[in-house]
Design a protein around this motif. Structure first.
Motif, PDB file in Angstrom:
ATOM      1  N   LEU A 121       0.709  -1.318   0.047  1.00  0.00           N
ATOM      2  CA  LEU A 121       0.065   0.051   0.144  1.00  0.00           C
ATOM      3  C   LEU A 121       0.798   1.334  -0.037  1.00  0.00           C
ATOM      4  N   ALA A 122       0.559   2.006  -1.139  1.00  0.00           N
ATOM      5  CA  ALA A 122       1.441   3.241  -0.994  1.00  0.00           C
ATOM      6  C   ALA A 122       0.515   4.654  -1.567  1.00  0.00           C
ATOM      7  N   GLY A 155       0.562  10.596   3.722  1.00  0.00           N
ATOM      8  CA  GLY A 155       1.660  10.856   4.872  1.00  0.00           C
ATOM      9  C   GLY A 155       1.367  12.177   5.235  1.00  0.00           C
ATOM     10  N   GLN A 180       6.074   8.159   0.762  1.00  0.00           N
ATOM     11  CA  GLN A 180       6.525   6.910   0.014  1.00  0.00           C
ATOM     12  C   GLN A 180       7.941   7.325  -1.045  1.00  0.00           C
ATOM     13  N   ARG A 234      -7.111   3.708   3.766  1.00  0.00           N
ATOM     14  CA  ARG A 234      -6.391   2.612   3.650  1.00  0.00           C
ATOM     15  C   ARG A 234      -6.985   1.300   3.408  1.00  0.00           C
ATOM     16  N   SER A 261      -7.983   1.074  -0.454  1.00  0.00           N
ATOM     17  CA  SER A 261      -6.714   0.812  -0.983  1.00  0.00           C
ATOM     18  C   SER A 261      -6.605  -0.685  -1.003  1.00  0.00           C
ATOM     19  N   ASP A 296       2.145  -2.470   4.440  1.00  0.00           N
ATOM     20  CA  ASP A 296       2.479  -1.016   4.252  1.00  0.00           C
ATOM     21  C   ASP A 296       3.527  -0.748   3.664  1.00  0.00           C
TER      22      ASP A 296
HETATM   23  N1  CTP Z   1      -2.448   3.922   2.491  1.00  0.00           N
HETATM   24  C1  CTP Z   1      -2.974   3.654   1.168  1.00  0.00           C
HETATM   25  N2  CTP Z   1      -4.323   4.238   0.905  1.00  0.00           N
HETATM   26  C2  CTP Z   1      -4.902   5.197   1.869  1.00  0.00           C
HETATM   27  C3  CTP Z   1      -4.311   5.579   2.944  1.00  0.00           C
HETATM   28  C4  CTP Z   1      -3.113   4.962   3.313  1.00  0.00           C
HETATM   29  O1  CTP Z   1      -2.355   2.783   0.409  1.00  0.00           O
HETATM   30  N3  CTP Z   1      -6.015   5.600   1.476  1.00  0.00           N
HETATM   31  C5  CTP Z   1      -1.223   3.284   2.745  1.00  0.00           C
HETATM   32  C6  CTP Z   1       0.002   4.267   2.992  1.00  0.00           C
HETATM   33  O2  CTP Z   1       0.519   4.816   1.683  1.00  0.00           O
HETATM   34  C7  CTP Z   1       1.026   3.621   3.938  1.00  0.00           C
HETATM   35  C8  CTP Z   1      -0.177   2.643   4.480  1.00  0.00           C
HETATM   36  O3  CTP Z   1      -1.154   2.520   3.949  1.00  0.00           O
HETATM   37  O4  CTP Z   1       1.933   2.921   3.215  1.00  0.00           O
HETATM   38  C9  CTP Z   1      -0.196   2.786   6.122  1.00  0.00           C
HETATM   39  O5  CTP Z   1      -1.003   4.198   6.224  1.00  0.00           O
HETATM   40  P1  CTP Z   1      -0.185   5.491   6.965  1.00  0.00           P
HETATM   41  O6  CTP Z   1       0.906   5.018   7.922  1.00  0.00           O
HETATM   42  O7  CTP Z   1      -1.266   6.052   7.929  1.00  0.00           O
HETATM   43  O8  CTP Z   1       0.157   6.287   5.730  1.00  0.00           O
HETATM   44  P2  CTP Z   1      -0.587   7.798   5.399  1.00  0.00           P
HETATM   45  O9  CTP Z   1      -2.045   7.460   5.205  1.00  0.00           O
HETATM   46  O10 CTP Z   1       0.031   8.090   4.045  1.00  0.00           O
HETATM   47  O11 CTP Z   1      -0.212   8.605   6.232  1.00  0.00           O
HETATM   48  P3  CTP Z   1      -1.031   9.575   7.122  1.00  0.00           P
HETATM   49  O12 CTP Z   1      -2.174   8.701   7.859  1.00  0.00           O
HETATM   50  O13 CTP Z   1       0.069  10.461   8.263  1.00  0.00           O
HETATM   51  O14 CTP Z   1      -1.656  10.966   6.170  1.00  0.00           O
END
Ligand code: CTP
Ligand code: MG
Length: 229
Positions: free
Chosen positions: A8-9, A13, A23, A83, A86, A104
């Motif tokens: 998941l990317a 962030g 990422q 997430r 995704s 992740d």
């Molecule tokens: N992820 C994803 N789709 C989303 C949200 C998150 O694929 N809609 C992925 C992120 O890219 C990450 C992983 O899930 O590799 C874990 O999520 P997290 O650490 O929360 O990353 P982010 O959502 O990018 O960071 P933040 O919550 O701080 O915005």
């Protein structure tokens, strides 16, 4: 035993506060997502990689994949708002292995022996996650900052990814969550709602998720004497 993996990317962030998707941040001159993908490129048990990305970042991702030369095919799928969305999109792109891992992209330091133990556990029991016992004292706290109670930490674990599942179980879990509009913070929680057991495989404390800026310092320190075995 062979497995497919969904990496998941597609997040933003936000907590990393880097003004862009974490990422793409460099750790020792290599982008975070490339460190993560190379782990699975090197694991001979990994038969397929599905990379879930933000559609707007397609060009940037594709040029990185060309620059860092992968032998395995990496299937690119568009992510969703949360997430969980995704992961759901990633599940639709599976190619037919019995076991799928969800990981992740922001977690580049998982050791291959832990991955193999995890896959074996999922093959035996249906669902398994990596985790570590919590090290700190854990307390439940009220809104006014008063401590309600101290939790017995002897049975409290901090949960990581990858999380591994038999494909039919995780698909059923996501289907039920979607129907009931349940949003969980990990995939295991959706399987728990089916009333099925999920088992923990003990990992190590290096398998961090890069979430906030200081995690970049930890990541550089881990990488300085890193071995994936
Ligand atoms: N992820 C994803 N789709 C989303 C949200 C998150 O694929 N809609 C992925 C992120 O890219 C990450 C992983 O899930 O590799 C874990 O999520 P997290 O650490 O929360 O990353 P982010 O959502 O990018 O960071 P933040 O919550 O701080 O915005
Ligand atoms: Mg997030």
């Amino acid at each position: 035993m062979q497995y497919e993996i969904i990496v998941l990317a597609a997040g933003q962030g936000k907590r990393m506060n880097a003004g862009r998707n974490k990422q793409f941040l460099m750790i020792n001159s290599v982008p975070l997502i490339i460190h993560t993908l190379k782990l699975f490129e090197e694991d001979e048990c990994c038969s397929g990689i599905i990379l879930v990305i933000n559609e707007k970042e397609t060009d940037e991702i594709e040029s990185l994949l060309q620059e860092y030369l992968f032998n395995k095919e990496i299937k690119i799928v568009a992510g969703g708002k949360e997430r969980q969305d995704s992961v759901y999109n990633g599940l639709k792109a599976l190619c037919g292995e019995e076991i799928v891992l969800v990981h992740d992209g922001a977690r580049p330091f998982v050791k291959i022996p832990f991955i193999h133990s995890l896959v074996d556990m999922a093959n035996t029991h249906g669902s398994a996650v990596l985790g570590v016992p919590v090290k700190e004292t854990i307390k439940q706290v009220a809104e006014d900052s008063a401590i309600i109670k101290t939790i017995d930490r002897s049975d409290v674990w901090s949960i990581q990814t990858p999380q591994a599942f038999k494909v039919e179980i995780i698909k059923q879990a996501h289907q039920k969550a979607a129907e009931e509009e349940f949003l969980g913070t990990d995939d295991a929680s959706l399987v728990e709602r089916l009333g099925k057991n999920v088992y923990i495989v003990e990992s190590d404390y290096k398998n961090i998720k890069l979430t906030t800026p200081e995690d970049l310092l930890f990541a550089e320190a881990i990488l300085s004497n890193w071995s994936n075995r």
